[in-house]
Design an enzyme around this catalytic site. Structure first.
Site, PDB file in Angstrom:
ATOM      1  N   GLY A 114      82.279 102.328 154.632  1.00 55.83           N
ATOM      2  CA  GLY A 114      83.528 102.427 155.590  1.00 55.83           C
ATOM      3  C   GLY A 114      83.327 103.680 156.270  1.00 55.83           C
ATOM      4  O   GLY A 114      83.374 103.867 157.479  1.00 55.83           O
ATOM      5  N   GLY A 133      86.346  99.515 150.829  1.00 51.46           N
ATOM      6  CA  GLY A 133      87.040  98.108 150.162  1.00 51.46           C
ATOM      7  C   GLY A 133      88.263  98.098 149.512  1.00 51.46           C
ATOM      8  O   GLY A 133      88.755  97.179 149.351  1.00 51.46           O
ATOM      9  N   ALA A 163      72.760  97.080 145.036  1.00 52.09           N
ATOM     10  CA  ALA A 163      71.641  96.089 144.856  1.00 52.09           C
ATOM     11  C   ALA A 163      70.923  95.716 146.257  1.00 52.09           C
ATOM     12  O   ALA A 163      70.380  94.921 146.117  1.00 52.09           O
ATOM     13  CB  ALA A 163      72.044  95.088 143.865  1.00 52.09           C
ATOM     14  N   GLY A 199      78.453 104.131 147.927  1.00 50.76           N
ATOM     15  CA  GLY A 199      77.751 103.127 146.964  1.00 50.76           C
ATOM     16  C   GLY A 199      76.440 102.665 147.414  1.00 50.76           C
ATOM     17  O   GLY A 199      75.711 101.747 146.782  1.00 50.76           O
ATOM     18  N   HIS A 230      82.501  95.750 141.739  1.00 52.22           N
ATOM     19  CA  HIS A 230      82.635  95.471 143.171  1.00 52.22           C
ATOM     20  C   HIS A 230      84.422  95.427 143.125  1.00 52.22           C
ATOM     21  O   HIS A 230      85.021  94.507 143.077  1.00 52.22           O
ATOM     22  CB  HIS A 230      82.627  94.011 143.749  1.00 52.22           C
ATOM     23  N   GLU A 258      82.486 114.462 151.399  1.00 53.41           N
ATOM     24  CA  GLU A 258      81.878 113.612 150.115  1.00 53.41           C
ATOM     25  C   GLU A 258      81.806 114.273 149.070  1.00 53.41           C
ATOM     26  O   GLU A 258      81.336 115.330 148.989  1.00 53.41           O
ATOM     27  CB  GLU A 258      80.517 113.241 150.744  1.00 53.41           C
ATOM     28  N   VAL A 317      88.620 115.737 148.160  1.00 55.71           N
ATOM     29  CA  VAL A 317      89.815 115.891 148.656  1.00 55.71           C
ATOM     30  C   VAL A 317      90.865 115.693 147.706  1.00 55.71           C
ATOM     31  O   VAL A 317      90.905 114.650 146.911  1.00 55.71           O
ATOM     32  CB  VAL A 317      89.614 114.984 150.081  1.00 55.71           C
TER      33      VAL A 317
END
Length: 550
Positions: free
Chosen positions: A18, A504, A93, A88, A471, A37, A229
């Site tokens: 995202g 997500g 994968a 991620g 996930h 990050e 953050v």
């Protein structure tokens, strides 16, 4: 306060699927973008050679490990996630499926749009950006074993080669950027080493560090790694104050605060939920919906598999990329093979014997002990980590079942930490019968292929009633009103329209397939509705959206 009075137009928290989309699309539209990050930046040869190099593989800053593999624990699930510039994508994968109709028709969001049609052009964009190859192009023993297992279960017509984000080219040959007309980095053809999820040292994997992020930096977006953050606070005059510290620092945290007109939360479901819960609790973001934490999803997931006591030399179970094929045990249960490369045997420590679900813990432990006593030599050989990645096939099982958890904060040792409870829909499963069926079928086919004993295997977390998921989704889901979820259909946080959730955490349902492509497509759609910097915003105001639901 004018836009130029802020330090940045937009601060993005996180650089995964995202955050990377947000960085590129907003930089393209002229915004001054800064990305925080928590993880480090990796060059290709910075990744661990195998999963035993803990400092480069595991994420545990408290003990000096700054790798790509995060592991989180809640009462109802163990979570595998990513870390680093690219999020991620560094340890996923490479698997980029679109979900089926059940995902788009989930009642949480179905009434808001025809999501299948709405997202279709953005899936196409995401596939182009991530360099999706429609079908894994190679064949080997694992692919044949999976096809045979599907046939044995009577679902051979559902078997398919996975769509993957890999530059295959000529193995080991480096060429100028083949995807973006030379604007992206050089790429090297995949060598089928199998260590995609440890970190691609070859340069073949289409991580976000090979597409969205370098293109965003070319347009002026800045990325600051190793910054965590800790607070996002709404300012009285509009905009936000964003406070960060140096990741892993305890004695000298180097606390800094910047201001931004808008903020995009894209820290992964775990990180984004942490911030939303804590900022609501502290009053820093008082308008956040009480629905935060609801509809947290695990993709109804389980990790089982099959391991042989040994394999013939040259069988090559570890040769290939991480995931190459899949089939459906039934209409809502999707099974994929997963592999690690030679030497990457650490995850084998989580494997256990396969035990039936629905029984008390003592009965499950008793079944394992009984099996070990009856077959001590075989148990020891199956449990060995020696050449584990070359002796087994992991079965990653996902479902479109409507189950969820509800996350909240609790006090633990003087800190406020996330905890979980069973949520809406069916109970979040601690085991999946379909996963056991698949693992047993794969084991039978593996034994036939290798001519040596093989057995279906489960995981120790599953033995203790705690499934694993790679996930972790939801908890700040798309919704038609603040009573139903945390963000509106444009991913703006209800009550704080300058704050956005674009990862997500906004995904409203279990997709039943690897969600990376869906997160990317949803982010592409959300960012497509932003105006150019200084332009008119054509998105409806939140009060109008909420009134439509009433």
């Amino acid at each position: 306060m004018t836009a130029l009075a802020f330090d940045h137009d937009v601060v993005i928290v996180g650089s995964g699927f995202g955050g990377s989309v947000a960085a590129l699309r907003l930089a393209t539209k002229g915004y001054r973008v800064h990305v925080y990050e928590a993880g480090r930046r990796f060059a290709d040869d910075d990744f661990a050679k195998t999963s035993w190099n803990l400092r480069r593989y595991l994420w545990a800053p408290a003990i000096g490990c700054y790798g790509v593999q995060r592991i989180h624990r809640l009462p109802h699930v163990m979570i595998l996630a990513g870390a680093g510039v690219g999020g991620g994508s560094l340890n996923y994968a490479n698997t980029l499926y679109e979900p089926g109709p059940a995902f788009f028709a989930d009642p949480q969001w179905a009434a808001l749009a025809d999501w299948d049609a709405e997202l279709a052009p953005h899936y196409a964009t995401a596939k182009r950006m991530l360099g999706v190859v429609a079908r894994y192009p190679h064949d080997g023993p694992v692919e044949r074993i999976m096809a045979g297992a599907a046939n044995d279960l009577g679902v051979g017509d559902s078997f398919r080669r996975a769509p993957v984000g890999v530059y295959f080219g000529t193995p080991g040959e480096t060429v100028a950027d083949p995807f973006f007309g030379g604007d992206g980095p050089d790429r090297t053809g995949c060598t089928l080493c199998g260590n995609c999820m440890v970190g691609c040292r070859v340069g073949a994997k289409n991580t976000l560090a090979k597409n969205y992020l370098p293109l965003a930096e070319r347009l002026g977006a800045s990325i600051e790694p190793l910054r965590t953050v800790t607070e996002v606070r709404a300012l009285d005059g509009g905009g936000f104050a964003v406070t960060s510290v140096r990741t892993g620092a305890r004695m000298r945290p180097d606390r800094r605060t910047v201001t931004a007109e808008q903020v995009v939360l894209a820290a992964g479901t775990w990180g984004t939920q942490q911030l939303l819960h804590r900022m609501k609790d502290s009053g820093a973001l008082p308008g956040i919906s009480d629905a935060v934490g609801r509809l947290t999803r695990t993709n109804s997931e389980a990790l089982d598999g099959a391991v042989a006591v040994s394999v013939p030399e040259g069988l090559g179970l570890a040769r290939g990329i991480a995931i190459t094929t899949s089939f459906h045990v039934d209409e809502r249960t999707h099974v994929e093979n997963v592999r690690y490369g030679p030497g990457s045997n650490l995850m084998g420590a989580l494997a256990s014997g396969l035990v039936p679900g629905g029984r008390p813990l003592l009965a499950r432990l008793g079944a394992l002990l009984g099996s070990a006593l009856r077959h001590p030599i075989t148990t020891l050989r199956l449990s060995s980590l020696r050449r584990w990645s070359e002796r087994g096939i992991i079965a990653l099982v996902m479902q479109t079942v409507d189950n969820s958890l509800t996350l909240s904060l609790k006090r633990s040792f003087g800190r406020r930490v996330l905890t979980s409870a069973q949520g809406e829909g069916e109970p979040n499963p601690s085991h999946l019968p379909g996963a056991h069926l698949a693992a047993q079928a794969i084991a039978a086919r593996m034994q036939a292929a290798g001519g040596v004993p093989a057995a279906a295997r489960g995981s120790w977390p599953e033995v203790f009633g705690i499934p694993m998921t790679a996930h972790f989704l939801g908890g700040a889901v798309v919704s038609g009103s603040p009573e139903q979820g945390v963000v509106d259909p444009y991913h703006r946080v209800w009550g704080h329209p300058g704050l956005h959730v674009v990862d997500g955490a906004a995904v409203p349902a279990n997709p039943g397939v690897n969600p990376s492509l869906t997160i990317t497509a949803m982010a592409e759609r959300a960012l497509s509705h932003w105006p150019r910097r200084g332009g008119a915003d054509e998105r409806p105001i939140q009060a109008v959206l909420a009134d439509r639901q009433d």
